[in-house]
Write an enzyme that holds these catalytic residues in place. Structure first.
Site: not given
Length: 711
Positions: A302-304, A307, A330
């Protein structure tokens, strides 16, 4: 798309090149699988620990589901000398709770959590954990870890990537990709992505080892040390005492540029470990029998971390990844002005795909004032985190500088909010969440850390007059971080100050002494306005222009901005997933990674790049935001549902798709039902599944070079 797996018995007699090893056809070994060889990028010893799933385990560090939900954090027997296992336990506890809402009634224990659908009532998982450093040319050490649950079946092998979210350390994805993968019986491969909790106390010269203990011995491998020799460090300390350097901000490596590589290397390390554990025994050593050809590999997190897995899929030239399932990733997509975005009958958005630093520095500058907008200030949850007089001073300072209009605080705050919504593409659904995020210093900390990282600046550069240190809670002046606090950093730090007692310090504060940023005055205004001068400096470096005059920067500032711009270009995502099936799950109310600059434009870019070959599916979830842990607080619990629920569904959908060929649902808006007044316990009615056959009015479509999102 169903993955066809070659049986181990067949692969055992086949020479398969993974990039991990080289086929050995000498000494009559041509008919054998290659020897399992340690990847060259692994540095130092691989530390191995077995967990029995009773007093300690892979997922909960022996705390169990009830321990993770407890408000009482695990303590050290000796606060100044925690053991490796005590640090690990605290790190798992802290990181799990940072990503997952464990409060009563929010779904934990019913819809998600270690104990849900688990044979063990507390959700403990036995198995082995392998931990090491890996290297990337020109970068600081990157931590990598593989967890292999006892339920892993080499005849039915699967692997899930779990790069850390945010700037977190190696356990940063334990409650997300880690939990799902371990419960599924998959090996889980983690990496801190070159960010992580690595801190360097420049006064004591202490840094964290691989397992989080402190050492001042520079001959011992550490997660990070600032690039200063003893003389340089002493000179810096003479002027700026008791400062810290952090790995993500000060490594001079722009780690985000290599996030995809870090994930791919973690997968290769995972295959090496699996073959050490399950490979065919021979006189020469273990042979490779667990391979990408017979292992289902999902890039996730999730998130960074999400990404990073997306970038890994774009860069996968060895066929390591079969599918992608990520939440709120991200991603900074390449700017493509050839398409637009429109939600319902709202305005057509042409200025999408702004970089993280661009929109985050705007939030850092304007959100403090926007917190006082009449339609926001009394209803935004946790707006009480913000100091009213400071927010009003920000409004005054912005007005005096000609950056907003209005005759009073109300009008100025509304003007600041309009700038964020209309000029920077922040969705109105994100407005209620933004005040709490400003109070938690989200945009401020991201702006400082990422500006340093993108420009490859060191702690000695003190970009925009900012540094990192503990501060006196009464005066805001720099203080000494206690030994107990520093000893616990591996267990509690999120890698991006303010964290673990280390704060952002404005060295050039108007008070005349370095001061904690939130209580700093600006030299140009003389008011305590959250050190607005420093935030405007970061904004200028992100934009390349003076925020007040809009003139291009000159001199050193222009050079610094150019360095940062170069770093941002190095982290842009291409949109080319190489035809891999992929799922993005994102909350419409995400106020940290605004959807008009992340998931939405990435989906549009992917449609332009891959066209009919695209296998990306995008699910935009209503009433969901970036930080599920906030859903345990009053106000949030009534308004927002856990995005975590849909992240796990995305993983289930991808696994079934790869395993059985089950069709993935089309891109759609998922209409959830908030818990409402009094926040009654969350039920499946609040969080309906992603629809296999959604109503036509819920479909997300890309037509005539426009991404169209239903209201």
């Amino acid at each position: 798309m169903m993955k066809i797996r070659a049986p181990l018995a067949i692969l055992a007699g086949t020479c398969v090149v993974l990039g991990l090893t080289a086929c050995n056809d000498s000494n009559n070994n041509a008919d054998k699988s290659p020897l399992n060889e340690r990847p060259d990028f692994v540095s130092g010893d691989v530390q191995v620990t077995a967990y029995n799933g009773i007093n300690n385990d892979l997922l909960t560090a022996g705390l169990g589901a009830s321990g993770l939900a407890s408000a009482s954090a695990p303590a050290f027997d000796d606060a100044l000398n925690p053991t490796v296992e005590e640090l690990r336990t605290l790190a798992i506890y802290s990181n799990y709770r940072a990503l997952v809402d464990t409060s009563d009634g929010g779904g934990y224990g019913d819809l998600f959590g270690p104990q849900v659908d688990a044979p063990d009532a507390e959700g403990k998982i036995s198995g082995a954990e392998y931990l090491a450093f890996m290297t990337v040319p020109g970068a600081v050490p990157v931590t990598v870890m593989v967890q292999v649950p006892e339920t892993f079946d080499p005849q039915n092998a699967c692997m899930v990537t779990a790069p850390s979210s945010g700037s977190r350390g190696i356990y940063g994805a334990i409650g997300t990709a880690g939990e799902w993968g371990l419960k599924k019986g998959c090996a889980v491969v983690y990496t801190d992505k070159g960010s992580g909790t690595g801190s360097h106390n420049l006064a004591a010269n202490t840094a964290q080892t691989l397992t989080g203990q402190l050492t001042a011995d520079e001959s011992v491998a550490s997660q990070f040390r600032a690039d200063l020799d003893a003389t340089e460090r002493e000179n810096f300390y003479t002027q700026f005492h008791d400062r810290f350097a952090f790995k993500h901000a000060h490594s001079k490596a722009n780690p985000e540029a290599d996030w995809g590589l870090h994930v791919l290397q973690s997968i290769e390390f995972g295959f090496y470990i699996l073959n050490e554990q399950f490979g065919e025994e021979s006189d020469d050593g273990r042979r490779v029998t667990v391979t990408p050809e017979n292992t289902l590999v999902i890039a996730s997190s999730v998130s960074n971390g999400g990404g990073a897995s997306v970038r890994a899929a774009e860069q996968d030239t060895k066929g390591l990844i079969d599918g992608v399932a990520v939440s709120e990733p991200n991603v900074n997509p390449v700017v493509d002005t050839g398409f637009t975005i429109r939600q319902g009958s709202g305005p057509v958005i042409t200025k999408h795909s702004r970089s993280l630093l661009d929109y985050t520095t705007a939030l850092a500058v304007y959100q403090g004032c926007a917190n006082r907008a009449p339609e926001i200030r009394d209803v935004a949850p946790l707006n009480a985190l913000n100091v009213v007089t400071t927010n009003e001073n920000i409004c005054t300072s912005l007005s005096d500088k000609g950056l907003i209009t209005g005759v009073d605080v109300d009008e100025r705050a509304q003007a600041a909010q309009r700038i964020l919504n209309e000029d920077f593409g922040i969705q109105p659904e994100q407005n209620l969440l933004a005040p709490s995020h400003f109070g938690l210093a989200v945009a401020q900390s991201i702006s400082m850390t990422y500006a340093n990282a993108y420009g490859r600046f060191g702690v000695e550069d003190r970009l925009c007059g900012l540094s990192m240190a503990a501060t006196n809670p009464s005066t805001g002046e720099v203080a000494v971080l206690s030994d107990a606090q520093e000893a616990a950093l591996f267990g509690v730090s999120n890698g991006i100050p303010p964290t673990g007692g280390v704060n952002l310090v404005f060295d050039d504060a108007g008070q005349g002494v370095p001061t904690n940023l939130p209580v700093s005055s600006s030299p140009s205004t003389g008011m305590v306005d959250y050190g607005l001068d420093a935030l405007l400096c970061l904004r200028a470096l992100a934009d390349g222009r003076d925020p007040e005059t809009l003139d291009p920067l000159t001199g050193e500032a222009a050079d610094n901005a150019a360095r940062i711009a170069e770093g941002i270009e190095a982290i842009r995502a291409t949109g080319d997933l190489q035809g891999k099936p992929a799922i993005f799950v994102t909350g419409r109310s995400d106020a940290i990674l605004p959807i008009n600059h992340t998931s939405r434009p990435y989906y549009g870019l992917n449609q332009r790049v891959e066209g009919a070959n695209s296998e990306l599916h995008y699910y935009e979830v209503l009433n969901a935001q970036h930080l599920d842990l906030l859903n345990g607080f009053p106000g949030f619990n009534e308004l927002y549902i856990p995005l975590h629920r849909y992240y796990f569904q995305a993983l289930d959908l991808m696994y079934d798709h790869l395993k059985t060929g089950a069709e993935l649902p089309p891109s759609q808006v998922v209409r959830t039902v908030p818990r409402g007044a009094g926040a009654p316990a969350l039920t499946e009615t609040n969080v309906p599944p992603v629809a296999a056959n959604p109503d036509s009015g819920d479909l997300i479509v890309f037509e005539s070079n426009q991404l169209r999102i239903p209201d």
